[in-house]
Motif scaffolding. Structure first.
Motif, PDB file in Angstrom:
ATOM      1  N   ILE A  94      55.038  73.034  54.560  1.00 38.20           N
ATOM      2  CA  ILE A  94      55.638  72.192  53.517  1.00 38.20           C
ATOM      3  C   ILE A  94      54.658  71.106  53.080  1.00 38.20           C
ATOM      4  O   ILE A  94      54.504  70.835  51.892  1.00 38.20           O
ATOM      5  N   VAL A  95      53.961  70.519  54.064  1.00 38.69           N
ATOM      6  CA  VAL A  95      52.938  69.508  53.746  1.00 38.69           C
ATOM      7  C   VAL A  95      51.865  70.119  52.836  1.00 38.69           C
ATOM      8  O   VAL A  95      51.491  69.537  51.815  1.00 38.69           O
ATOM      9  N   ALA A  96      51.407  71.322  53.189  1.00 43.44           N
ATOM     10  CA  ALA A  96      50.371  72.002  52.388  1.00 43.44           C
ATOM     11  C   ALA A  96      50.890  72.289  50.977  1.00 43.44           C
ATOM     12  O   ALA A  96      50.178  72.098  49.983  1.00 43.44           O
ATOM     13  N   LEU A  97      52.127  72.742  50.896  1.00 41.97           N
ATOM     14  CA  LEU A  97      52.765  73.045  49.605  1.00 41.97           C
ATOM     15  C   LEU A  97      52.751  71.811  48.690  1.00 41.97           C
ATOM     16  O   LEU A  97      52.379  71.890  47.518  1.00 41.97           O
ATOM     17  N   ILE A  98      53.108  70.668  49.264  1.00 45.91           N
ATOM     18  CA  ILE A  98      53.166  69.415  48.490  1.00 45.91           C
ATOM     19  C   ILE A  98      51.758  68.935  48.131  1.00 45.91           C
ATOM     20  O   ILE A  98      51.497  68.531  46.991  1.00 45.91           O
ATOM     21  N   GLU A  99      50.858  68.992  49.098  1.00 46.18           N
ATOM     22  CA  GLU A  99      49.502  68.477  48.856  1.00 46.18           C
ATOM     23  C   GLU A  99      48.715  69.307  47.841  1.00 46.18           C
ATOM     24  O   GLU A  99      47.884  68.786  47.112  1.00 46.18           O
ATOM     25  N   GLU A 100      49.009  70.601  47.786  1.00 48.32           N
ATOM     26  CA  GLU A 100      48.251  71.477  46.885  1.00 48.32           C
ATOM     27  C   GLU A 100      48.867  71.596  45.497  1.00 48.32           C
ATOM     28  O   GLU A 100      48.299  72.237  44.609  1.00 48.32           O
ATOM     29  N   ALA A 101      50.027  70.968  45.299  1.00 46.52           N
ATOM     30  CA  ALA A 101      50.763  71.171  44.043  1.00 46.52           C
ATOM     31  C   ALA A 101      50.191  70.393  42.858  1.00 46.52           C
ATOM     32  O   ALA A 101      50.466  70.726  41.712  1.00 46.52           O
ATOM     33  N   GLU A 117      53.080  61.140  47.827  1.00 46.53           N
ATOM     34  CA  GLU A 117      53.276  60.233  48.978  1.00 46.53           C
ATOM     35  C   GLU A 117      54.751  60.113  49.357  1.00 46.53           C
ATOM     36  O   GLU A 117      55.115  60.155  50.528  1.00 46.53           O
ATOM     37  N   THR A 118      55.596  59.939  48.332  1.00 40.55           N
ATOM     38  CA  THR A 118      57.034  59.786  48.571  1.00 40.55           C
ATOM     39  C   THR A 118      57.610  61.030  49.248  1.00 40.55           C
ATOM     40  O   THR A 118      58.312  60.942  50.258  1.00 40.55           O
ATOM     41  N   ALA A 119      57.298  62.203  48.688  1.00 33.82           N
ATOM     42  CA  ALA A 119      57.828  63.459  49.242  1.00 33.82           C
ATOM     43  C   ALA A 119      57.353  63.677  50.684  1.00 33.82           C
ATOM     44  O   ALA A 119      58.137  64.064  51.557  1.00 33.82           O
ATOM     45  N   LEU A 120      56.068  63.412  50.941  1.00 32.25           N
ATOM     46  CA  LEU A 120      55.530  63.596  52.296  1.00 32.25           C
ATOM     47  C   LEU A 120      56.189  62.658  53.303  1.00 32.25           C
ATOM     48  O   LEU A 120      56.488  63.051  54.433  1.00 32.25           O
ATOM     49  N   LYS A 121      56.439  61.408  52.885  1.00 29.98           N
ATOM     50  CA  LYS A 121      57.084  60.441  53.792  1.00 29.98           C
ATOM     51  C   LYS A 121      58.500  60.881  54.152  1.00 29.98           C
ATOM     52  O   LYS A 121      58.925  60.760  55.303  1.00 29.98           O
ATOM     53  N   ILE A 122      59.221  61.394  53.152  1.00 29.43           N
ATOM     54  CA  ILE A 122      60.616  61.812  53.398  1.00 29.43           C
ATOM     55  C   ILE A 122      60.630  63.019  54.346  1.00 29.43           C
ATOM     56  O   ILE A 122      61.400  63.057  55.309  1.00 29.43           O
ATOM     57  N   PHE A 123      59.749  64.000  54.092  1.00 32.58           N
ATOM     58  CA  PHE A 123      59.700  65.170  54.981  1.00 32.58           C
ATOM     59  C   PHE A 123      59.290  64.787  56.396  1.00 32.58           C
ATOM     60  O   PHE A 123      59.797  65.333  57.371  1.00 32.58           O
ATOM     61  N   LYS A 124      58.365  63.840  56.499  1.00 34.29           N
ATOM     62  CA  LYS A 124      57.923  63.422  57.829  1.00 34.29           C
ATOM     63  C   LYS A 124      59.084  62.799  58.600  1.00 34.29           C
ATOM     64  O   LYS A 124      59.251  63.049  59.803  1.00 34.29           O
ATOM     65  N   ALA A 158      57.281  76.183  58.306  1.00 32.30           N
ATOM     66  CA  ALA A 158      56.858  75.180  59.281  1.00 32.30           C
ATOM     67  C   ALA A 158      56.583  73.876  58.544  1.00 32.30           C
ATOM     68  O   ALA A 158      56.277  73.875  57.348  1.00 32.30           O
ATOM     69  N   TYR A 159      56.681  72.771  59.271  1.00 36.66           N
ATOM     70  CA  TYR A 159      56.403  71.451  58.689  1.00 36.66           C
ATOM     71  C   TYR A 159      55.043  71.444  57.988  1.00 36.66           C
ATOM     72  O   TYR A 159      54.907  70.982  56.856  1.00 36.66           O
ATOM     73  N   LYS A 160      54.036  72.029  58.647  1.00 38.81           N
ATOM     74  CA  LYS A 160      52.674  72.011  58.063  1.00 38.81           C
ATOM     75  C   LYS A 160      52.600  72.826  56.770  1.00 38.81           C
ATOM     76  O   LYS A 160      51.820  72.517  55.873  1.00 38.81           O
ATOM     77  N   PRO A 192      56.944  68.701  69.354  1.00 40.07           N
ATOM     78  CA  PRO A 192      56.108  67.845  68.508  1.00 40.07           C
ATOM     79  C   PRO A 192      56.259  68.204  67.022  1.00 40.07           C
ATOM     80  O   PRO A 192      56.619  69.346  66.691  1.00 40.07           O
ATOM     81  N   LEU A 193      55.945  67.234  66.171  1.00 44.83           N
ATOM     82  CA  LEU A 193      56.125  67.393  64.723  1.00 44.83           C
ATOM     83  C   LEU A 193      55.486  68.678  64.189  1.00 44.83           C
ATOM     84  O   LEU A 193      56.101  69.420  63.415  1.00 44.83           O
ATOM     85  N   GLU A 194      54.243  68.943  64.627  1.00 41.80           N
ATOM     86  CA  GLU A 194      53.545  70.117  64.065  1.00 41.80           C
ATOM     87  C   GLU A 194      54.187  71.438  64.477  1.00 41.80           C
ATOM     88  O   GLU A 194      53.945  72.481  63.875  1.00 41.80           O
ATOM     89  N   LYS A 195      55.047  71.417  65.492  1.00 48.53           N
ATOM     90  CA  LYS A 195      55.735  72.651  65.918  1.00 48.53           C
ATOM     91  C   LYS A 195      57.110  72.802  65.260  1.00 48.53           C
ATOM     92  O   LYS A 195      57.797  73.795  65.476  1.00 48.53           O
ATOM     93  N   VAL A 196      57.531  71.781  64.504  1.00 50.75           N
ATOM     94  CA  VAL A 196      58.869  71.856  63.882  1.00 50.75           C
ATOM     95  C   VAL A 196      58.886  72.935  62.811  1.00 50.75           C
ATOM     96  O   VAL A 196      58.029  72.969  61.935  1.00 50.75           O
ATOM     97  N   HIS A 197      59.846  73.835  62.920  1.00 52.69           N
ATOM     98  CA  HIS A 197      60.060  74.853  61.897  1.00 52.69           C
ATOM     99  C   HIS A 197      61.324  74.510  61.135  1.00 52.69           C
ATOM    100  O   HIS A 197      62.381  74.364  61.721  1.00 52.69           O
ATOM    101  N   PHE A 198      61.204  74.394  59.840  1.00 50.04           N
ATOM    102  CA  PHE A 198      62.360  74.010  59.034  1.00 50.04           C
ATOM    103  C   PHE A 198      63.172  75.229  58.627  1.00 50.04           C
ATOM    104  O   PHE A 198      63.268  75.549  57.457  1.00 50.04           O
ATOM    105  N   HIS A 199      63.739  75.918  59.608  1.00 50.64           N
ATOM    106  CA  HIS A 199      64.637  77.002  59.209  1.00 50.64           C
ATOM    107  C   HIS A 199      65.917  76.388  58.673  1.00 50.64           C
ATOM    108  O   HIS A 199      66.706  77.037  58.025  1.00 50.64           O
TER     109      HIS A 199
END
Length: 291
Positions: free
Chosen positions: A130-137, A145-152, A126-128, A165-172
């Motif tokens: 991936i965000v968590a993965l990047i933020e916790e790394a 910031e760059t990676a989060l902007k591109i994913f968004k 899920a989008y969230k 909505p964005l939070e429901k997007v699943h990146f299969h």
């Protein structure tokens, strides 16, 4: 000001961006080390090698997925994409096929392979997630910031097209590990090269049709077109998908101007190879770095 120019005469994809940045002098071994911060290195191996595309020596970068089930990277279906963006099936038994290994390779090639032995399978994230993965790394602030902007940018485009909505997007599709690597990898290498300003040529998209999960789609794919809103695109007669959603998002987010090659003193030039080979033009992305 250290300026990087994306010369996208044959479009742009995530793997072409990484290949071009490595070719221009970024350190792929530092990339390997930095990406370990994501703690998903048991899901992939990275490979890069020099090959010649229509007379131009370039760097081909690939992400091979490691898991119990095996994946199809169906190159012939979606032209130069090595990403799973359109062709990531939902079943758990896939076959792994990499047509780039059959690429006619002139000159010497050194395959650098980084392999990690465990096997996990992630059908999608899920989008969230991936965000968590990047933020916790624990990446540097600019890489994060760059990676989060591109994913968004990709998430919003996918959400808009699918009506969710964005939070429901699943990146299969785009959340396949290789796209995570391409996007975060691009952020890491640009940071490593000390780039302060990014500019780009207009973006050629190609034409024709591609087979994706939802059926036969026109080129450019809807997500690619949505991502490139506000970006100058260029008419192209090449019957192939030249620009992928990942490539489109990287350039749409990072480039502050779309123009011809800017005035600068050139420091380095890199060529990143696409998977597809075309008869009449080299399928490479050129990056020019200068002051």
């Amino acid at each position: 000001m250290r300026t990087l120019y994306f010369d996208c005469f044959s479009g742009i994809s995530g793997d072409m961006v990484i290949g071009a940045l490595i070719d221009a002098g970024a350190d792929p071994n530092r990339l390997v080390e930095e990406l370990k911060k994501l703690q998903i290195e048991d899901e992939y191996e990275l490979k890069w090698k020099k090959l010649v595309k229509n007379g131009i020596t370039s760097t081909k970068f690939d992400v091979d997925l490691l898991n119990d089930s095996i994946h199809i990277h169906s190159h012939h279906d979606h032209e130069q994409m090595h990403e799973h963006e359109h062709k990531h099936q939902h079943s758990h038994t896939h076959e792994h096929e990499h047509s780039h290994h059959h690429e006619h390779n002139q000159g010497h090639s050194h395959d650098h392979i980084h392999n990690h032995g465990h096997h996990h399978h992630h059908d999608h994230r899920a989008y969230k997630d991936i965000v968590a993965l990047i933020e916790e790394a624990g990446f540097s602030e600019s890489v994060k910031e760059t990676a989060l902007k591109i994913f968004k940018r990709i998430g919003e485009a996918e959400g808009h097209i699918h009506g969710i909505p964005l939070e429901k997007v699943h990146f299969h599709e785009v959340g396949a590990v290789d796209s995570i690597i391409d996007i975060i990898g691009a952020a890491i290498l640009i940071d490593q090269l000390g780039v302060e300003v990014i500019k780009s040529s207009p973006i050629p998209l190609g034409k024709g049709k591609i087979q994706i999960d939802h059926g036969l789609y026109p080129v450019p794919a809807p997500a690619t077109l949505e991502i490139l809103k506000g970006v100058p695109i260029e008419q192209s007669d090449v019957k192939a998908e030249l620009t992928t959603p990942t490539g489109a998002a990287i350039v749409a987010v990072l480039a502050e101007e779309f123009c011809s090659i800017p005035s600068m003193r050139i420091k380095s030039i890199g060529y990143g190879a696409g998977t597809k080979t075309f008869k009449n033009h080299p399928n490479v992305l050129r990056v020019i770095i200068g002051e």
